[in-house]
Design an enzyme around this catalytic site. Sequence first.
Site, PDB file in Angstrom:
ATOM      1  N   CYS A   1     -26.207  13.754  -8.698  1.00  0.00           N
ATOM      2  CA  CYS A   1     -26.163  14.988  -7.922  1.00  0.00           C
ATOM      3  C   CYS A   1     -25.326  16.052  -8.608  1.00  0.00           C
ATOM      4  O   CYS A   1     -25.183  17.158  -8.090  1.00  0.00           O
ATOM      5  CB  CYS A   1     -25.602  14.718  -6.528  1.00  0.00           C
ATOM      6  SG  CYS A   1     -23.877  14.183  -6.532  1.00  0.00           S
ATOM      7  N   GLY A   2     -24.760  15.720  -9.759  1.00  0.00           N
ATOM      8  CA  GLY A   2     -23.945  16.683 -10.494  1.00  0.00           C
ATOM      9  C   GLY A   2     -22.467  16.360 -10.475  1.00  0.00           C
ATOM     10  O   GLY A   2     -21.721  16.781 -11.355  1.00  0.00           O
TER      11      GLY A   2
END
Length: 258
Positions: free
Chosen positions: A244-245
């Site tokens: 998701c980063g």
Amino acid sequence: MLDSVASTLQLSELLSLTKAEQSIRLAEINVELEMLSAQERVAWALQNLEGAHAVSSSFGIQAAVMLHLLSKQQADIPVILTDTGYLFPETYQFIDELTKSLNLNLKVYRANESANWQEARYGKLWEQGIEGIEKYNKLNKVEPMRRALNELNVKTWFSGLRREQSQSRAGLPILSIQNGVFKFLPVVDWSNKDVHYYLKEHGLSYHPLWEQGYLSVGDTHTTQKWEPGMSEEETRFFGLKRECGLHEEDNEQDGSGI
């Protein structure tokens, strides 16, 4: 065994080294850490990694493991949740249950723009391919976590990532430096069986959606129920990406990036 691992690590000292020098220093420590149990690793990190500590949690399928593991050794450790506003109702219920049962020091961070405001401005970013998903994650995951680490002055960030969860995580070390902070993964080498036994031993529960066939749980619009033939990573972000980063290096040097 703990005494054989390097003594207190100064983050500023390591950051003054080149990437190659950092890698050599951390590799030496990781060799020793691999020989310890998860509980011993946590004890070592709390004692030897300088500065404030925190653990991030998405309150996903197996979240109770890390939350129990950390809170039993440091009861007041901040538990950082980045709330997108699109979590499953069962996730919000699970958050309340674990926060109460484990007496968690929960710190909730959100995007500067509400979910509805983002949709009004940008549309449904998760339906706009990989670029849209990455922008969505930056707004709702990366920036709030960056803010959390800064405001809480975190120098050591604990996470429950595990190598067997995806190909992108297969080579993760226990201890690393990510964007200027220590990243510590005490259960990185655990299998799903290890997780199951820990939950059972300590009377802890899986996320409620586990019983419905979910292997990984994030936002409602980018999480799929597992079907035969699917890998765990294919149940998230339409199979376009796994992360998701939060757990990706962004090459910032001041410790603010996630």
